[in-house]
Scaffold this motif. Sequence first.
Motif, mmCIF file in Angstrom:
data_model
loop_
_atom_site.group_PDB
_atom_site.id
_atom_site.type_symbol
_atom_site.label_atom_id
_atom_site.label_comp_id
_atom_site.label_asym_id
_atom_site.label_seq_id
_atom_site.Cartn_x
_atom_site.Cartn_y
_atom_site.Cartn_z
ATOM 1 N N TYR A 258 0.825 -1.112 0.255
ATOM 2 C CA TYR A 258 0.100 0.206 0.196
ATOM 3 C C TYR A 258 0.662 1.315 0.203
ATOM 4 O O TYR A 258 0.989 2.009 -1.005
ATOM 5 N N LEU A 259 2.002 1.175 1.173
ATOM 6 C CA LEU A 259 3.013 2.844 1.370
ATOM 7 C C LEU A 259 3.380 2.676 -0.136
ATOM 8 O O LEU A 259 3.477 3.764 -0.606
ATOM 9 N N SER B 109 3.030 2.062 -3.143
ATOM 10 C CA SER B 109 1.892 2.454 -4.365
ATOM 11 C C SER B 109 1.348 3.846 -4.572
ATOM 12 O O SER B 109 1.177 4.863 -4.965
ATOM 13 N N ALA B 110 0.733 4.001 -3.030
ATOM 14 C CA ALA B 110 0.762 5.351 -2.990
ATOM 15 C C ALA B 110 0.487 6.676 -2.844
ATOM 16 O O ALA B 110 0.158 7.538 -4.323
ATOM 17 N N MET C 294 2.026 7.744 -7.728
ATOM 18 C CA MET C 294 0.891 7.978 -9.159
ATOM 19 C C MET C 294 0.894 10.160 -9.014
ATOM 20 O O MET C 294 1.427 10.189 -10.814
ATOM 21 N N GLN C 295 0.801 10.480 -8.687
ATOM 22 C CA GLN C 295 0.874 12.111 -8.988
ATOM 23 C C GLN C 295 1.863 12.791 -8.736
ATOM 24 O O GLN C 295 1.955 13.825 -8.773
ATOM 25 N N VAL D 240 -5.718 11.130 1.065
ATOM 26 C CA VAL D 240 -4.164 11.283 1.963
ATOM 27 C C VAL D 240 -4.238 12.245 2.269
ATOM 28 O O VAL D 240 -4.685 13.397 0.640
ATOM 29 N N ARG E 6 -5.327 14.185 -1.675
ATOM 30 C CA ARG E 6 -5.278 13.195 -2.529
ATOM 31 C C ARG E 6 -5.734 12.328 -2.070
ATOM 32 O O ARG E 6 -5.891 11.516 -1.830
ATOM 33 N N VAL E 7 -6.691 11.593 -3.479
ATOM 34 C CA VAL E 7 -7.193 9.973 -3.599
ATOM 35 C C VAL E 7 -6.585 9.402 -4.037
ATOM 36 O O VAL E 7 -5.819 9.187 -4.695
ATOM 37 N N VAL E 8 -6.773 7.792 -2.922
ATOM 38 C CA VAL E 8 -5.981 7.005 -3.174
ATOM 39 C C VAL E 8 -6.611 5.819 -3.727
ATOM 40 O O VAL E 8 -6.348 5.028 -3.332
ATOM 41 N N HIS F 98 -3.547 4.038 7.383
ATOM 42 C CA HIS F 98 -2.979 5.094 6.844
ATOM 43 C C HIS F 98 -4.044 6.360 6.044
ATOM 44 O O HIS F 98 -2.999 7.114 4.699
ATOM 45 N N TYR F 99 -5.321 6.378 5.960
ATOM 46 C CA TYR F 99 -5.200 7.141 4.947
ATOM 47 C C TYR F 99 -6.965 7.793 5.846
ATOM 48 O O TYR F 99 -7.605 6.488 6.223
ATOM 49 N N SER G 294 -1.680 -1.746 -8.777
ATOM 50 C CA SER G 294 -0.492 -1.538 -8.729
ATOM 51 C C SER G 294 0.844 -0.913 -9.391
ATOM 52 O O SER G 294 0.994 0.512 -10.716
ATOM 53 N N SER H 105 -7.778 13.583 -8.837
ATOM 54 C CA SER H 105 -7.194 13.203 -8.415
ATOM 55 C C SER H 105 -6.421 11.686 -7.890
ATOM 56 O O SER H 105 -5.451 11.760 -8.127
ATOM 57 N N TYR H 106 -7.540 10.827 -7.981
ATOM 58 C CA TYR H 106 -7.154 9.829 -8.149
ATOM 59 C C TYR H 106 -6.033 8.734 -8.576
ATOM 60 O O TYR H 106 -4.648 8.308 -8.888
ATOM 61 N N LEU H 107 -6.110 10.257 -10.701
ATOM 62 C CA LEU H 107 -5.289 9.275 -11.432
ATOM 63 C C LEU H 107 -4.087 9.957 -11.885
ATOM 64 O O LEU H 107 -3.074 9.508 -12.369
ATOM 65 N N GLY H 108 -4.074 11.071 -10.887
ATOM 66 C CA GLY H 108 -3.103 12.313 -11.223
ATOM 67 C C GLY H 108 -3.360 12.831 -11.920
ATOM 68 O O GLY H 108 -1.575 13.242 -12.740
#
Lengths: 248, 248
Positions: free
Chosen positions: A159-160, A162-163, A166-167, B84, B92-94, B114-115, B162, B206-209
């Motif tokens: 998880y850590l 991959s999060a 991305m952006q 997060v 930022r949507v994860v 984590h979120y 991922s 946000s999720y897709l960057g």
Amino acid sequence: MSSTGPACLSSTVALANGTTEVECRHCGLDPICMVLDYAAPGSGITEALLSRRVAVSKGSALFFEGGDCEAIFAVKSGSFKASVSDPMGDERVVGFYLPGELIGVDAIAGQHYHYTLRALESSQVCDLRLSRLADSGKPMQDIQHAMIEILGKTVEASYLSSAALMQQNAEQRLCAFLLTLSERLHRLGFDRDYLRLAMSRSDIASYLGLSRETVSRLFSRLEKDRLISMTGRRLRLLDRHGLSQLQG
Amino acid sequence: MSSTGPACLSSTVALANGTTEVECRHCGLDPICMVLDYAAPGSGITEALLSRRVAVSKGSALFFEGGDCEAIFAVKSGSFKASVSDPMGDERVVGFYLPGELIGVDAIAGQHYHYTLRALESSQVCDLRLSRLADSGKPMQDIQHAMIEILGKTVEASYLSSAALMQQNAEQRLCAFLLTLSERLHRLGFDRDYLRLAMSRSDIASYLGLSRETVSRLFSRLEKDRLISMTGRRLRLLDRHGLSQLQG
DNA sequence: CGAGAGATTGATACCAATCAAAGGATGTGG
DNA sequence: CCACATCCTTTGATTGGTATCAATCTCTCG
């Protein structure tokens, strides 16, 4: 992937050939190996269940994408890259593995490996046959508990990792990559600031979703800005703080 | 996130308020719930261990980034977003969660979430207190086995999700997102081709960057190219094959 | 109905990919 | 041990994709 600077290898052991291997207590397989009593001679644990220090030569594959998952592995020394071949047939790197790290945990549930795994240098692994765990003679309760610990940590780690990526832009991704690598090596007792990259620029580029040229240019820029210094694949981090600022 | 087209809800149950809930046999918690005998009245499983169909109103949070992990959740109806807050303070949507999917598995090992998790619409969850599992009176062996199944599947799923997104351009990412969403809904028995997006364009971006504007432009382009048709958050996939071509 | 958030569309700027060429490194065979 | 081939890496010039800035439009909800 061995240190190039003043070595301080608290959790690794120097070998005759100049490489180092991780100690069992810092290895991701340790929860299981503890249950198995480290497969000590006389413990009743045969090689059919756990093979230790299997040599893998540079470039050779431990398993292939789509193949049946017969075992999970822990890197004892050296390093590996995981890659998949995309629809257009070229290779995409999806991960790197350093000593102490577990490989193949993602294949346990589905019984098939999701990527091809190749040694980046001459390496050693420990090899655990999951299907034979039940026959080890050890209490099922303990084995299951160890598996839960391993799987739980893997879920968290994946998880850590991959999060974040991305952006981020190219520079942020490369800085994050270098800092992560540095931390992973530091956990093994290596100096944080001196790394030897076992992978090519192309591998890094593929892993980060960038082009070779961009990675090369970024390394040059980081060097110009005095954040790193590098010769070939030997890398020194000059300004960890500066790098983590860039990391975003 | 409910179907907008001709419904064919083989694994969901229509509720009075027009939403649908996933059946237990299609839920990620099912391995545990089976062990717990579905917490049937008289099974001895109290609400302190497993609470079923807890209502969560739109926009409210089930837990926050960094908070102690007291439970894992399964979406029973509705949908959720995980986010997060990055160093600059913006969100930022994860991840997004649909009925039947498990939330918080990544927090088991480290005991911290984590979120932050918020309901995208009026929703329901089942809530499992991990720390009380041992007191359930059920055989430890069975409980552990169920946990291993859940964790193993989670490792596999998080690997698969991922690996892909990193090296893709904006259009490929959006197509992959839509097709994945469509498949996830299909597993619940919804029609593959009619989706109602519970999340905003900003959330998707946000999720897709990507930027909001890019996502909006991409939707327009896909519509112009007759691959989808959309009004507001109602989306129809017109050409699944064309979309998967673009997906890379 | 009005207010405010969400969504679309256009113009511009910038970052990273691609194309191209040359400069090192590594390894092999003579 | 050197010559050559091959792969890896660096650097430059150009193109294209996506972010950003800005304006307008739409929807939702009070």
